[in-house]
Structure formats: structure tokens, C-alpha cells
Scaffold this motif. Sequence first.
Motif, PDB file in Angstrom:
ATOM      1  N   GLY A   1      10.451  50.775 -44.756  1.00  0.00           N
ATOM      2  CA  GLY A   1      11.117  51.950 -45.286  1.00  0.00           C
ATOM      3  C   GLY A   1      12.368  51.520 -46.028  1.00  0.00           C
ATOM      4  N   GLU A   2      12.785  52.367 -46.954  1.00  0.00           N
ATOM      5  CA  GLU A   2      13.876  51.983 -47.852  1.00  0.00           C
ATOM      6  C   GLU A   2      15.186  51.702 -47.126  1.00  0.00           C
ATOM      7  N   GLU A   3      15.543  52.562 -46.198  1.00  0.00           N
ATOM      8  CA  GLU A   3      16.834  52.412 -45.516  1.00  0.00           C
ATOM      9  C   GLU A   3      16.898  51.148 -44.665  1.00  0.00           C
ATOM     10  N   ALA A   4      15.877  50.934 -43.839  1.00  0.00           N
ATOM     11  CA  ALA A   4      15.859  49.741 -42.982  1.00  0.00           C
ATOM     12  C   ALA A   4      15.745  48.476 -43.818  1.00  0.00           C
ATOM     13  N   ALA A   5      14.922  48.516 -44.854  1.00  0.00           N
ATOM     14  CA  ALA A   5      14.765  47.342 -45.720  1.00  0.00           C
ATOM     15  C   ALA A   5      16.083  46.993 -46.397  1.00  0.00           C
TER      16      ALA A   5
ATOM     17  N   ALA B   1       9.802  39.629 -56.553  1.00  0.00           N
ATOM     18  CA  ALA B   1      10.031  41.072 -56.419  1.00  0.00           C
ATOM     19  C   ALA B   1       8.947  41.727 -55.569  1.00  0.00           C
ATOM     20  N   ARG B   2       7.726  41.213 -55.645  1.00  0.00           N
ATOM     21  CA  ARG B   2       6.640  41.794 -54.829  1.00  0.00           C
ATOM     22  C   ARG B   2       6.923  41.617 -53.344  1.00  0.00           C
ATOM     23  N   HIS B   3       7.510  40.489 -52.977  1.00  0.00           N
ATOM     24  CA  HIS B   3       7.851  40.268 -51.571  1.00  0.00           C
ATOM     25  C   HIS B   3       8.904  41.289 -51.115  1.00  0.00           C
ATOM     26  N   LEU B   4       9.887  41.509 -51.968  1.00  0.00           N
ATOM     27  CA  LEU B   4      10.917  42.503 -51.642  1.00  0.00           C
ATOM     28  C   LEU B   4      10.311  43.904 -51.537  1.00  0.00           C
TER      29      LEU B   4
ATOM     30  N   VAL C   1      10.158  46.649 -48.323  1.00  0.00           N
ATOM     31  CA  VAL C   1      10.514  48.071 -48.433  1.00  0.00           C
ATOM     32  C   VAL C   1       9.355  48.941 -47.943  1.00  0.00           C
ATOM     33  N   ARG C   2       8.137  48.618 -48.361  1.00  0.00           N
ATOM     34  CA  ARG C   2       6.968  49.409 -47.928  1.00  0.00           C
ATOM     35  C   ARG C   2       6.786  49.354 -46.417  1.00  0.00           C
TER      36      ARG C   2
ATOM     37  N   LEU D   1      21.132  35.623 -56.668  1.00  0.00           N
ATOM     38  CA  LEU D   1      21.761  36.809 -56.083  1.00  0.00           C
ATOM     39  C   LEU D   1      22.097  37.831 -57.165  1.00  0.00           C
ATOM     40  N   ASN D   2      22.550  37.372 -58.320  1.00  0.00           N
ATOM     41  CA  ASN D   2      22.813  38.298 -59.420  1.00  0.00           C
ATOM     42  C   ASN D   2      21.549  38.998 -59.867  1.00  0.00           C
ATOM     43  N   GLU D   3      20.450  38.269 -59.908  1.00  0.00           N
ATOM     44  CA  GLU D   3      19.186  38.868 -60.320  1.00  0.00           C
ATOM     45  C   GLU D   3      18.749  39.963 -59.346  1.00  0.00           C
ATOM     46  N   ILE D   4      18.914  39.722 -58.064  1.00  0.00           N
ATOM     47  CA  ILE D   4      18.555  40.762 -57.087  1.00  0.00           C
ATOM     48  C   ILE D   4      19.444  41.974 -57.258  1.00  0.00           C
ATOM     49  N   TRP D   5      20.738  41.759 -57.358  1.00  0.00           N
ATOM     50  CA  TRP D   5      21.666  42.893 -57.468  1.00  0.00           C
ATOM     51  C   TRP D   5      21.492  43.630 -58.797  1.00  0.00           C
ATOM     52  N   ASP D   6      20.969  42.949 -59.813  1.00  0.00           N
ATOM     53  CA  ASP D   6      20.761  43.605 -61.116  1.00  0.00           C
ATOM     54  C   ASP D   6      19.470  44.396 -61.178  1.00  0.00           C
ATOM     55  N   GLY D   7      18.785  44.550 -60.053  1.00  0.00           N
ATOM     56  CA  GLY D   7      17.667  45.468 -60.019  1.00  0.00           C
ATOM     57  C   GLY D   7      16.285  44.904 -59.941  1.00  0.00           C
ATOM     58  N   VAL D   8      16.144  43.614 -59.641  1.00  0.00           N
ATOM     59  CA  VAL D   8      14.801  43.076 -59.475  1.00  0.00           C
ATOM     60  C   VAL D   8      14.084  43.787 -58.346  1.00  0.00           C
ATOM     61  N   CYS D   9      14.810  44.075 -57.291  1.00  0.00           N
ATOM     62  CA  CYS D   9      14.180  44.775 -56.180  1.00  0.00           C
ATOM     63  C   CYS D   9      14.338  46.254 -56.409  1.00  0.00           C
TER      64      CYS D   9
END
Length: 115
Positions: free
Chosen positions: A20-24, A9-12, A16-17, A107-115
Motif C-alpha cells: 500500500g502507498e502509505e506503508a511503502a 522502478a518496477r521493484h519500487l 507499493v502494490r 537518490l536524486n532520481e528516486i526523489w525526482d519521480g522514478v517511483c
Amino acid sequence: MAEPVSVDARHLQKIVRELGEEAAERIITRTLHQVLMSVQMLCRFAKTDAVEETVSQAERLSRLSRQVGLVSLAAVAGETAICARSGDRVAIAALAGRVERVANRSLNEIWDGVC
């Protein structure tokens, strides 16, 4: 029992940092789509005994997975590439199944809000 998956999650958050949120979001979403397509192609190649293609796709999947912090998937894809080079069809089939399972959970973990 399903093996645990690791998503960095830190890499994700770093992506974002930096972008920016939109481009990321665009880049991460595009990369995740490529991951999914790569998993499908790897499994297809593994089933048809296309060794060179399986190696190539496993290496591609490992790189893509690392780009978006899918640590477990990157590792399993790397193991699959190594195994495919040996030509052990039974092991290749087993690892292709593992790639599919780890990919689904990652993929489920990412979509469930890890990022």
C-alpha cells in the motif's frame, strides 16, 4: 561525463502494490535514509583505512540498495566490498568516491519521480 545510474522502478512499484502507498512510502523513505547513512559511513571508513569496516559497510549498502531498486548503487557497493578485501587503498578510495557519486544520482532520481 557522469556514468548513468539504474533504478528499478518496477521493484519500487511492486513494493507499493504489496504494502500500500502509505506503508511503502514509510519503508522506502526509511531505507533510503539508511542508504544515505551507509554511504557516509563507508566513505568515512575508506578514508581511515578501516578495511573490515569498509567491507561490512559496503556489503550493507549493497543489500539496502537492492531492497529499494537502486541497481547501480548495489553493484558499485558490491565492487567496493570485493576491492576492500584486497586491501588496495588507492582502489578503495576511488570506489568510495564512485559510491558517493552514484548514490547522489540514484537518490536524486528516486526523489525526482522514478517511483
